[in-house]
Design a protein around this motif. Structure first.
Motif, short mmCIF file in Angstrom:
data_model
loop_
_atom_site.label_atom_id
_atom_site.label_comp_id
_atom_site.label_asym_id
_atom_site.label_seq_id
_atom_site.Cartn_x
_atom_site.Cartn_y
_atom_site.Cartn_z
N GLU A 125 68.72 2.51 37.04
CA GLU A 125 68.27 1.24 35.74
C GLU A 125 67.30 0.31 36.74
OE1 GLU A 125 70.11 -0.23 32.51
OE2 GLU A 125 70.73 2.45 32.28
N SER B 14 64.45 0.93 38.35
CA SER B 14 63.94 1.27 37.76
C SER B 14 62.67 0.08 37.66
CB SER B 14 63.93 2.06 36.24
OG SER B 14 64.51 3.94 36.50
N LEU B 15 63.56 -0.72 36.98
CA LEU B 15 63.14 -2.52 37.14
C LEU B 15 62.25 -2.43 37.91
CD1 LEU B 15 66.02 -3.79 35.11
CD2 LEU B 15 63.67 -3.26 34.08
N TRP C 47 61.01 0.43 30.58
CA TRP C 47 61.27 0.25 29.47
C TRP C 47 61.84 1.89 28.26
CZ3 TRP C 47 60.80 3.32 24.70
CH2 TRP C 47 61.67 2.79 23.43
N THR D 25 65.13 2.37 31.08
CA THR D 25 65.96 1.57 30.17
C THR D 25 66.35 1.75 29.09
OG1 THR D 25 64.67 -0.36 31.69
CG2 THR D 25 66.87 -0.66 29.83
N GLU D 26 65.62 2.66 28.38
CA GLU D 26 66.42 2.60 27.46
C GLU D 26 67.24 4.65 27.22
OE1 GLU D 26 66.73 1.54 23.88
OE2 GLU D 26 66.45 -0.64 24.77
N PRO E 256 68.20 6.64 29.91
CA PRO E 256 68.99 6.63 31.81
C PRO E 256 67.56 8.43 32.38
CG PRO E 256 70.36 4.97 30.40
CD PRO E 256 69.30 5.56 29.48
#
Length: 443
Positions: free
Chosen positions: A4, A7-8, A46, A49-50, A52
């Motif tokens: 995560e 990804s961010l 998004w 994160t939602e 994974p």
């Protein structure tokens, strides 16, 4: 957590690159790349994160990063001079095909991160090969340099530019049209399957609009640029549809469960349908029993034959155990449910809690019918079977006495005998009338 964070980080990097590009001013011909870089990256972050474990967020992030790199490279190549600016301009031109392919992959695989079906794999492989050849032509011979609108010269020039131009036009423009056509086809195929319709609705509108503009642009200007500008709206439509689609799915799921509240025997099937609708799953089942022997008491879609009893470890992935206190009383099974969002995971935990209450309410009527069909009640006498069926119908001891025209002193020993033969023992924490037939298998 590490995935995560990565990804961010990628999403933030794309946004930073786009911001750096905008410091060079507004160049309308390059605007769509900047918008795509931001929208694809934000939606990708998004989704990653939602979900994974889903590939969809990775696809969106990859497409967003390519678009962001192209945007900043073109911005510098369009406004600056010198060798460095020329190389940055080259970096902003040749990956056009790569960006289109990555965006197509994100759209075609929406919303679960997988192709619509196995038959798409050969076509996807061919598209990757053609895109790789077109990207190589664009990298070695900057065939799209002039159409990109850069004012400075390319950083290098190899012999054979004319042949490269011919090959590129023969491959790239048809590939662009085919890729965007695949968006519409993929969404239509998923829509026809009846799954994920809510998330697909917004995406379908965005894809259709982009395709119409692309065709009009190719006919009127012989350029895919108008369609590419419209493409920037597709990720936003996808993100909106993903969020709004989950809300609609949960509402429909709640409607199914609410509509079945007055049918005790149908509650497990309603619960299975609830989970299937909420997760866009093809099949779901609700099981009742203990770890050694679980029985399917609700299956959606309803099968021709009931699944065979199985222990907890024998159930297919993915399983949510249902517990009453510390004791296992059942399970919800959604085969192949992977990459769920945190909201979906929390929703399943809520359904598990509801399942514990529903299984307590489940009468023995259907279970006894199945047990009798399976021949598991032969060791009960006819009178004991009568008592068991009346208990399954929810009759109290007094009502059983009236139904059978027997005294309480006669009925109560019969009930105790039924419990004993089925291996049930007195326990204030369980309803022996509900668990009788199932506990027989454990005994």
């Amino acid at each position: 957590m590490r995935r995560e964070a990565l990804s961010l980080l990628v999403g933030s990097l794309s946004c930073v690159l786009v911001a750096l590009g905008f410091t060079r001013g507004i160049w309308w011909s390059n605007l769509h790349n900047g918008i795509l870089g931001i929208t694809l990256s934000l939606v990708g972050a998004w989704l990653a994160t939602e979900r994974p474990r889903s590939r969809e967020g990775v696809l969106f992030l990859a497409a967003g990063l390519v678009e962001a790199v192209m945007f900043v490279g073109r911005q510098v190549g369009h406004t600056a001079t010198g060798t460095v600016a020329s190389w940055l301009g080259w970096l902003g031109v040749w990956p056009i095909v790569v960006g289109m392919l990555a965006t197509t992959a994100a759209v075609v695989c929406f919303p679960d991160g997988h192709l619509p079906g196995p038959r798409w794999r050969p076509a996807a492989l061919v598209a990757c090969v053609v895109a790789a050849v077109a990207a190589l032509l664009s990298a070695l011979w900057p065939v799209e340099w002039d159409s990109a609108g850069l004012t400075l010269a390319p950083p290098f020039s190899l012999p054979g530019r004319g042949l490269a131009d011919t090959l590129w036009h023969a491959l790239a423009l048809p590939l662009y049209l085919t890729l965007q056509l695949s968006w519409v086809v993929a969404v239509a195929v998923r829509w026809r399957s009846g799954r994920s319709r809510a998330p697909l609705l917004g995406l379908l509108l965005g894809v259709a609009a982009a395709f119409v503009v692309l065709v009009a642009g190719l006919i009127a200007t012989h350029s895919p640029r108008p369609g590419l500008v419209m493409v920037s709206l597709v990720p936003l439509a996808a993100g909106w549809a993903a969020v709004h689609g989950h809300v609609l799915a949960r509402y429909r799921a709640l409607s199914w469960l609410t509509g079945a509240h007055d049918d005790s025997v149908g509650l497990p099937t309603a619960l299975a349908r609830t989970a299937a609708e909420a997760l866009d799953a093809g099949a779901t089942s609700v099981w009742m029993g203990d770890e050694a022997a679980l029985h399917a008491v609700g299956v959606w879609p309803e099968p021709d034959a009931d699944p065979a009893p199985a222990p907890l470890v024998g159930l297919p992935d993915r399983v949510w155990p249902v517990r009453s206190g510390e004791a296992l009383v059942g399970a919800i099974v959604v085969p192949g449910a992977a990459g769920l969002t945190r909201r979906e995971e929390r929703m399943m935990q809520d359904l598990v809690a509801q399942a514990a209450l529903l299984l307590d309410r489940l009468t023995l009527a259907e279970v006894v019918r199945r047990e009798r069909t399976a021949g598991h009640l032969e060791h009960l006498t006819p009178r004991e079977r009568d008592v068991l069926e009346l208990m399954a119908r929810g009759l109290t001891n007094a009502a059983i006495c009236q139904e059978l025209h027997l005294s309480v002193k006669t009925v109560e020993p019969l009930i105790s005998t039924v419990f004993a033969k089925l291996g049930l023992h007195a326990d204030p924490t369980v309803n022996r009338r509900v668990l009788a037939a199932l506990e027989y298998h454990r005994g």
